[in-house]
Design a protein around this motif. Sequence first.
Motif, PDB file in Angstrom:
ATOM      1  N   PRO A   1       0.815  -1.227   0.000  1.00 52.95           N
ATOM      2  CA  PRO A   1       0.000   0.000   0.000  1.00 52.95           C
ATOM      3  C   PRO A   1       0.843   1.269   0.000  1.00 52.95           C
ATOM      4  O   PRO A   1       0.478   2.266  -0.634  1.00 52.95           O
ATOM      5  CB  PRO A   1      -0.831  -0.113   1.285  1.00 52.95           C
ATOM      6  CG  PRO A   1      -0.742  -1.530   1.703  1.00 52.95           C
ATOM      7  CD  PRO A   1       0.579  -2.031   1.208  1.00 52.95           C
TER       8      PRO A   1
ATOM      9  N   LYS B   1       0.729   4.199  -2.974  1.00 49.86           N
ATOM     10  CA  LYS B   1       0.442   5.608  -2.674  1.00 49.86           C
ATOM     11  C   LYS B   1       1.564   6.515  -3.170  1.00 49.86           C
ATOM     12  O   LYS B   1       1.309   7.570  -3.771  1.00 49.86           O
ATOM     13  CB  LYS B   1       0.257   5.767  -1.164  1.00 49.86           C
ATOM     14  CG  LYS B   1       0.068   7.212  -0.701  1.00 49.86           C
ATOM     15  CD  LYS B   1      -1.214   7.816  -1.244  1.00 49.86           C
ATOM     16  CE  LYS B   1      -1.441   9.208  -0.670  1.00 49.86           C
ATOM     17  NZ  LYS B   1      -2.696   9.820  -1.163  1.00 49.86           N
TER      18      LYS B   1
ATOM     19  N   ASP C   1       1.389   7.003  -6.834  1.00 48.50           N
ATOM     20  CA  ASP C   1       0.359   7.979  -7.191  1.00 48.50           C
ATOM     21  C   ASP C   1       0.860   9.402  -7.007  1.00 48.50           C
ATOM     22  O   ASP C   1       0.540  10.298  -7.793  1.00 48.50           O
ATOM     23  CB  ASP C   1      -0.885   7.781  -6.313  1.00 48.50           C
ATOM     24  CG  ASP C   1      -1.768   6.641  -6.786  1.00 48.50           C
ATOM     25  OD1 ASP C   1      -1.568   6.161  -7.924  1.00 48.50           O
ATOM     26  OD2 ASP C   1      -2.657   6.229  -6.025  1.00 48.50           O
TER      27      ASP C   1
ATOM     28  N   LEU D   1      -3.376   5.224   3.123  1.00 48.92           N
ATOM     29  CA  LEU D   1      -4.501   4.355   2.794  1.00 48.92           C
ATOM     30  C   LEU D   1      -5.783   5.128   3.069  1.00 48.92           C
ATOM     31  O   LEU D   1      -6.182   5.312   4.216  1.00 48.92           O
ATOM     32  CB  LEU D   1      -4.459   3.072   3.621  1.00 48.92           C
ATOM     33  CG  LEU D   1      -5.582   2.057   3.377  1.00 48.92           C
ATOM     34  CD1 LEU D   1      -5.663   1.690   1.908  1.00 48.92           C
ATOM     35  CD2 LEU D   1      -5.359   0.804   4.215  1.00 48.92           C
TER      36      LEU D   1
ATOM     37  N   ARG E   1      -5.982   7.988  -8.097  1.00 51.74           N
ATOM     38  CA  ARG E   1      -5.905   6.966  -7.044  1.00 51.74           C
ATOM     39  C   ARG E   1      -5.665   5.579  -7.635  1.00 51.74           C
ATOM     40  O   ARG E   1      -5.897   4.566  -6.970  1.00 51.74           O
ATOM     41  CB  ARG E   1      -7.195   6.960  -6.219  1.00 51.74           C
ATOM     42  CG  ARG E   1      -7.424   8.227  -5.424  1.00 51.74           C
ATOM     43  CD  ARG E   1      -8.679   8.103  -4.588  1.00 51.74           C
ATOM     44  NE  ARG E   1      -8.888   9.267  -3.754  1.00 51.74           N
ATOM     45  CZ  ARG E   1      -9.885   9.387  -2.874  1.00 51.74           C
ATOM     46  NH1 ARG E   1     -10.747   8.404  -2.737  1.00 51.74           N
ATOM     47  NH2 ARG E   1     -10.019  10.479  -2.157  1.00 51.74           N
TER      48      ARG E   1
ATOM     49  N   VAL F   1      -3.197   3.403  -5.535  1.00 49.77           N
ATOM     50  CA  VAL F   1      -3.752   2.957  -4.258  1.00 49.77           C
ATOM     51  C   VAL F   1      -4.800   1.878  -4.487  1.00 49.77           C
ATOM     52  O   VAL F   1      -4.813   0.846  -3.808  1.00 49.77           O
ATOM     53  CB  VAL F   1      -4.362   4.146  -3.484  1.00 49.77           C
ATOM     54  CG1 VAL F   1      -5.094   3.651  -2.240  1.00 49.77           C
ATOM     55  CG2 VAL F   1      -3.277   5.130  -3.076  1.00 49.77           C
TER      56      VAL F   1
END
Length: 487
Positions: free
Chosen positions: A78, A82, A85, A271, A405, A408
């Motif tokens: 995760p 992120k 992104d 998250l 996103r 994610v």
Amino acid sequence: MSMGRTGPGTTAEGVGGPLSPRVRSMATAGALIAVVLASVDVMIVATAMPDIIDELGGLELYPWVGVSYGVVAAAFIPVAGKLGDMFGRKPFILAGLLAFVLSSLLAAVARDMGVLVAGRTLQGVGAAVLTANVFALLGEMYSAERRAQVQGVFFSASGFSMVIGPPLGGLLTDALGWRWIFYINAPLCALAFVAMLGIPLARSAASWRDIDFLGVLTLLCGIGPLLAAVSLAGEGRSWGAPEVLVPLVAGVLVLVLFYLVETRVATHPVLDFSLFRVNQVAVLSVVAFFSSFAMAATTFYVPLLYQGVLGVSATASGGLLIPIAAAMMLVPPVVGKLLPSVPRYRFLGTAAFAAMVGGLLLLTLVDPGSGGVLPVVAMVLVGIGIGVSFPLATTVVQSAVPPERLGVGTSLVQFWRTVAAPVSIAVLGAFLGSGVQADGTTAVPPAELAGAMHQVFLVGAVLTAIGLVATLLLSEVPLKAPPKPGK
């Protein structure tokens, strides 16, 4: 084709701009090498472990060679999604490849098990960064129509790694020595690295100050001990043993703190729990998690069924896993090609889980007098189900979440699959242990072991059926790009 949106201070502009066909092809080839490396590594190392233990000793650290890799990979997925992104995919994929090759060299020159475990831990970081960002990169490089097809090929490559991993590990170990299972990663990483260099760097408004450091810290400190405890339980340790119970409780408490940080403190959470309000993300997280129970029940426990119940040799039992691996290799490209044209694709997911449940129920019928046909049919059914559900979950989530996103959303699906692996092995192992009365000195009679294995597969079928129910709750989103005005 749109390559992504820019959000102030939080997202990068996709892969940095439109890509020429040549750059896209090279990047796809590099990404494919990266996926194969991350997928095949677990299988190839497991084959060489007896030789590694003979040379390095340190039998007490044996479980940690696998546990450290899997736990770190799950915890970092995760985070890597992120960061991709926020800052773009290219720097993190390159960093993941670099971490993978350096960790491989560290493991290759290890003179004791402690160094080998350290190398495997760093390899887990590299694998997480690659896994989280490669599939998101495909989502940015290809149109909605092509995305499912290309990702089907990539999931096929993961299935191929199951086929080629064990024999390749055995071949390298016997011919050149176990250290070459790590040395061989260096030239492959170099090829993937060069192939990725052509991707333009993304323009990003984010800075290091936007990183949710407290969220990253609490996530890693929660997931790490929790999965380590579950993995050790899966290796046969008692759930009440201090080395299992203490990290288990600590991990749960830290994850509660992580939730509070993400929902009440973090400005740009690593998250974003609001994503779980998106039907496709919530449903397909459940799908991803429970599909792993079918995979664990077959790939981890069927060899024991072959050896302990049907009397097949260890060498032959490994080869008999080829049906499930072949199904996982052949089905995803077909699914990827057809998926955008299927009008009610959620029922395709339902059928996939029905196949997995059916395969597991067939395995409950295997006893010492059974032939080899029944387990082969069962594994083919499970392999087909996995081959459908994996690309379906990733493709639908990528079509449902906003472009900013994408990493994610993609990493969440990968995260739940990775987390489920040690959990499913431990849960099913507990039912296996309760079904046999072994004293550790004599072999379990085949009939008694068959009864315990039936229990394992039945529990696996029941838990996999949760994923089947979840597919019925999926709200469908278009998997094709909307038509252009005037068309």
